[in-house]
Design a protein around this motif. Sequence first.
Motif, mmCIF file in Angstrom:
data_model
loop_
_atom_site.group_PDB
_atom_site.id
_atom_site.type_symbol
_atom_site.label_atom_id
_atom_site.label_comp_id
_atom_site.label_asym_id
_atom_site.label_seq_id
_atom_site.Cartn_x
_atom_site.Cartn_y
_atom_site.Cartn_z
ATOM 1 N N LEU A 130 0.788 -1.188 0.020
ATOM 2 C CA LEU A 130 -0.082 -0.009 -0.021
ATOM 3 C C LEU A 130 0.986 1.313 -0.192
ATOM 4 O O LEU A 130 1.760 1.371 0.666
ATOM 5 C CB LEU A 130 -0.961 -0.033 1.132
ATOM 6 N N PRO A 131 0.682 2.281 -0.924
ATOM 7 C CA PRO A 131 1.342 3.524 -0.865
ATOM 8 C C PRO A 131 0.828 4.432 0.053
ATOM 9 O O PRO A 131 -0.136 3.937 0.892
ATOM 10 C CB PRO A 131 0.932 4.107 -2.208
ATOM 11 N N LYS A 132 1.572 5.427 0.351
ATOM 12 C CA LYS A 132 0.901 6.522 1.201
ATOM 13 C C LYS A 132 -0.389 6.960 1.277
ATOM 14 O O LYS A 132 -1.058 7.364 2.252
ATOM 15 C CB LYS A 132 1.995 7.677 1.496
ATOM 16 N N GLU A 133 -0.847 6.957 -0.045
ATOM 17 C CA GLU A 133 -2.291 7.314 -0.128
ATOM 18 C C GLU A 133 -3.246 6.593 0.644
ATOM 19 O O GLU A 133 -4.427 7.070 0.903
ATOM 20 C CB GLU A 133 -2.791 7.475 -1.654
ATOM 21 N N LEU A 134 -2.911 5.307 0.767
ATOM 22 C CA LEU A 134 -3.690 4.528 1.547
ATOM 23 C C LEU A 134 -3.448 4.207 2.971
ATOM 24 O O LEU A 134 -3.863 3.292 3.563
ATOM 25 C CB LEU A 134 -3.523 3.006 0.914
ATOM 26 N N VAL B 200 -0.078 -11.216 -5.986
ATOM 27 C CA VAL B 200 -0.730 -9.922 -5.117
ATOM 28 C C VAL B 200 0.178 -9.081 -4.812
ATOM 29 O O VAL B 200 0.007 -7.928 -5.502
ATOM 30 C CB VAL B 200 -1.450 -10.616 -3.739
ATOM 31 N N PRO B 201 1.200 -9.186 -4.521
ATOM 32 C CA PRO B 201 2.283 -8.077 -4.055
ATOM 33 C C PRO B 201 2.621 -7.552 -5.596
ATOM 34 O O PRO B 201 2.875 -6.157 -5.398
ATOM 35 C CB PRO B 201 3.396 -8.847 -3.399
ATOM 36 N N LEU C 80 2.797 -2.933 -9.214
ATOM 37 C CA LEU C 80 2.361 -2.454 -10.662
ATOM 38 C C LEU C 80 1.306 -1.386 -10.634
ATOM 39 O O LEU C 80 1.407 -0.536 -11.310
ATOM 40 C CB LEU C 80 2.199 -3.694 -11.468
ATOM 41 N N LYS C 81 0.418 -1.565 -9.761
ATOM 42 C CA LYS C 81 -0.652 -0.639 -9.709
ATOM 43 C C LYS C 81 -0.122 0.579 -9.166
ATOM 44 O O LYS C 81 -0.609 1.682 -9.703
ATOM 45 C CB LYS C 81 -1.706 -1.418 -8.831
#
Lengths: 159, 585, 536
Positions: free
Chosen positions: C402-406, C507-508, C513-514
Amino acid sequence: METAAKSASICPAKVSEILAKYSRRPDALVSILHDVQKEAGYLSEEAITEIASGLDIPVSKVYGVATFYTLFSTKPKGQYVIRVCENAPCHVLGAKAIVEALEKELGIPMGGTTSDGKFTLEYTSCLGVCGVAPAIMINEAVYGNLTPERVPLILKEYK
Amino acid sequence: MAMVTIDGRKVEVDAGTTILNAAKKLGIDIPTLCHHPDLAVQAVCRICVVEIEGQKLLQPACAFPVQDGMVVYTNTPRVRQARKVNLELLLARHPQDCLQCVRNRSCELQALAERFGMREIRFEHKLRGLPEDHSTPAIVREPDKCILCRRCVSMCHDVQAAGVLFPSRRGADTVVTPVFGRGLDEVACALCGQCIHACPVGAISERDDTERVWQALADPNKHVVVQTAPATRVSIGEEMGLPPGQIITGKLVAALRRLGFDKVMDTDFTADLTIIEEGNEFLKRLKEGGVLPMITSCSPGWIKFGEHFYPDLLKHISTCKSPQQMFGALVKTYYARKAGIDPKDIFSVSLMPCTAKKYEADRPEMCDSGYKDVDVVLTSRELGRMLREAGIRFEDLPEEEHDDPMGISTGAAAIFGATGGVMEAALRTVYEVATGSELPKIDFEEVRGLKGIKEAQVKVGDLDVRVAVAHGLGNAKKILDLLREGKANYHFIEIMCCPGGCVGGGGQPIPTTMEIRGIRGNALYEADRGLPYRKSHENPAIKQIYAEFLGEPLGEVSHHLLHTHYTPRQKYPSVAKAVCGEAAG
Amino acid sequence: MEFYRSHVLVCGGTPCVLEGCKGVRDALIAEVKRRGLDREVKVVETGCLGPCDLGPVIVVYPEGTLYQKVRVSDVPEIVEQHLLKGRVVTRLVGEAPQAGVVKYEEPTYLGVQERIVLRNCGVIDPESIEEYIARDGYRALAKCLTEMKPADVIEAVKKSGLVGRGGAAFPTGLKWSFTAKADADQKYILCNADEGEPGTFKDRLILEGDPHSILEGMAIAGYAVGADKGFIYVRGEYVLSIERLGKAIEQAKALGLLGSNIFGSGFSFDVEIRKGAGAYVCGEETGLIESIEGKRGEPRIKPPYPGTEGLYGKPTVVNNVETIANIPPILLNGPDWFRKFGTERCPGTKVFTLTGDINNKGLIEVPMGITLRRVIYEIGGGIPGGREFKMAQTGGTSGGCLPKELLDVPMDYFTLPEHGSALGSGALLIMDASHCIVDIAECFMRFFEHESCGKCTPCREGTARLHEIVAKIARGEGKPGDLELLDELGSVMQVSSLCGLGQAAPVPIKTMLKYFRDEFEAHINDRLCPTGTCGI
């Protein structure tokens, strides 16, 4: 320090004793392989054959099980097996440098055994001590919070 | 019952039927690779995956049971993508040398690649680089071709109870191999070749000996004689494009002559001879209190299996050589003398449904003629290759007869190729020899068919002779274990290594399934019914060979040429032993 | 019971053992005795106290003072100053977020923790059944056996809303009901302690810190479904867990809390330990069953599910350690009590293990639904050196990144999947901005290639190919189309692999990639690493 793994092979009589402990039940195979390896340091072809014979199951199956699990080895290993975790939590905290320090200190690549038969160096999956990553396991002893500088000091205990 | 909807059409099937079989009822052919109709469900190749309404995951049609009301889609974009990517993954690890492969055009992977129109493989082509196994005269393993479907494992363990092939290591390193990665020559392999029938690709095959036969045929100094095994006369047609179950004896003889064999004689002749020798041996054991039950000896896969796993029971096995080896010993003695040919110039070829026969011919004891009794064993598949290469077409061939003096045979010999056939043939002769009266009913239906273990009781004079028949080594093992425990209360046992008997031999045409084994076996019984002689002891050529050459059954010449002995073998490969002193205790 | 004015708890969890807690414990006992305090002060070795990177850790009660990185040489001073004179040895309390005395159970240090699973960890001596009993241990079992019908037990677990804590989040009560309904002469309870998910060590520390809670939970499960035999499958590497479990089983048997006719109820239950041998895939329930049966740990085709056809073909409940540890308190306090914690959809707590670039690494238990931000910054003390957060992988190596946006997404079994990740086992790996995404991705993919059992095509071949392609990108040999191929292969693995390993392995990489596609693209197109750290 725990008892060092012996590099000698195992005698049929001893295998038989271990099989008897598990009432020669084929479903105890994983436990039996644990015990035999603990005794002999590795699972020799003779030991595997003795187990198959004692449990009356195909020897190919015993070999198939012995080679499936990473804690089992069908080849002799060093007296001290150094298992290095390179999974993500250790990787993030610098496991690569630990690997390099171990390789340099022992003069062998990962997967190798020192010529005096003392150390084997190999990768392992997560040791479950990620709170003190990066970590390694030498036989049954775990070392955490490693730095490349600590590597020679730890190895000294075994040399 | 369950009503399911597949691709929009409804079908009612028994609850628990697999999606694969339910779809079949609707005429939908879901592609499969690790699925084999006779073997345990593997569900590992993931080619047969389908979409089930309400499920996120695709499910393998070969394993997933239907439930009432289930809605299945077998051809959605998601399904097609999964199948193609999985196929692509397999192909990227596969040699893709289809043109040079023994399974070219009979390969299931190749057929799928064609079916899916695979034009591109996006993954780097990477072989595992595993060594080939040419250690035996019978079977060749090319593990790089293996797609890890595990059908051979199921065959070797569940059906044949030999336990030779098994997966070792794991993940992408997984390899199906004999123990310790040894060659088949070092392990307790019967060389039955059933793994070849299980294999969808060319990872396991027979050793190809066709070149040696071509050379012999081209050698003007060689007198090349071929014998045709009972089971081949109902299977070679499949190699030539005919459906299973065609009796092509006459065309086969004609075809072999056209290939250039000097004489085409018949293993059926020595099958009859086997019955005389074995029947008399059985009667002698009965009369003189010999070891009983006696077990038949014509299946070399069974013999090797017995030598490895039941060395303590070898005394139960009839000392009669198999018909192939009786023929080999006689062709370089009896026939050589009659034809006035120096046996060293005779090249003896046998056409067999069997891979283990290649090993049998190579046994050191099989040189009783003073030469190697059988020079080359060709399987049905190898002969098929030779016939196709030579451009011989069955539809153009006349029906021809086998050559004398070892070409006449009976219906009793023909059924040797089906499970129960040797027992039935033996009973026909044993009854009449022992009682001196004619059998009221010649057909022994109880020992026919594909049931794993068959039993019968036959009154011969005052004695109720109890017999058992097992085919497939797994079934044989059940009887042999009983025998070892002293619980096999029989006089006579027939054991055939391969399911269905020799019609299902490891050298037979591909595919060989249980259904096809049954069809070929039925054809042999049909051939039996059509023959003038149906009891081995009535064969005039047999009477002739005893009169001219052998003297009497179990006589001195027979003893030398037609009987053999067995060698106890190890169950496990040889291994380095630990040095065990008191310290180790 | 004897009365002590002070208790000194010495953390005996594996991380502290590594740092020498045994020596500290022995020195404390000797020093307390030498000072003649052994009738007043009791030294107790406990299970994990939580802050695993600060070991050896000790806590002195009644004050609740936490000392960290205690050495044998510090012992005389602690005894002299604290136990004799009542003065805190401030140099050993570390740099806690709030200066001064750090009190272990106060929220100031370990934040907003709620301890259900870890209720006894670090509180009792795990090798003492008496201490477990003194903390209401085996009371839930007694209540079940004497006051409740098996169906009532299942109903209570169903009502509690407890879902499996191993990662699959299957409702526990429902799972039990399948096995309860199955008609069989023999049923089994399996405790899945084959904790192999990298970054996860909660089960280890629960087993080390409170082994009796697992035995009690398993016995309750056995009563509920009609099983009289249980197995605990523990990773072979977990030497201490195996040792403590073995002792606990002996103690429970000696007191009649395991064995035949427990509490005179007619219900019998036995537990045996089985040791794993190094195979991540044995954490999959059918792989685990195969392994107990002495086979290669290759997952089975489902259906049939273990609930009806499991170990030796008999109906079998397989539950994770943490799931089982929740059982006694749920039965003792009732499902409504349990539902007070966590969220409506996902009641209860979750044990997390904090690893990677975070100040306070270790074991925490928090209400379900807590945000990543609170865990990192309130409990975890933030990122070392005040560096920038880059991503967190939830659920171990098979979870998403998860990136910082999440950072403010609530963490539970239902919300995280909506963002392509999973709560999984509860591992939280925090990575700061210095890490190269491709380098980390390669590390993840190497793991799956190594751990795939090799049975089914998509996982055996797919994990190797995912690794191969990512490794090429990392070496600067990536080519256009690689990312699309990774995406497509990942999707096929997710839907067509035979078991959870192959289904989760992509999944990772898919979440990376997303959320970090540009970083992959820079490696492929420009042959450079935006973080400049991966050595491309």
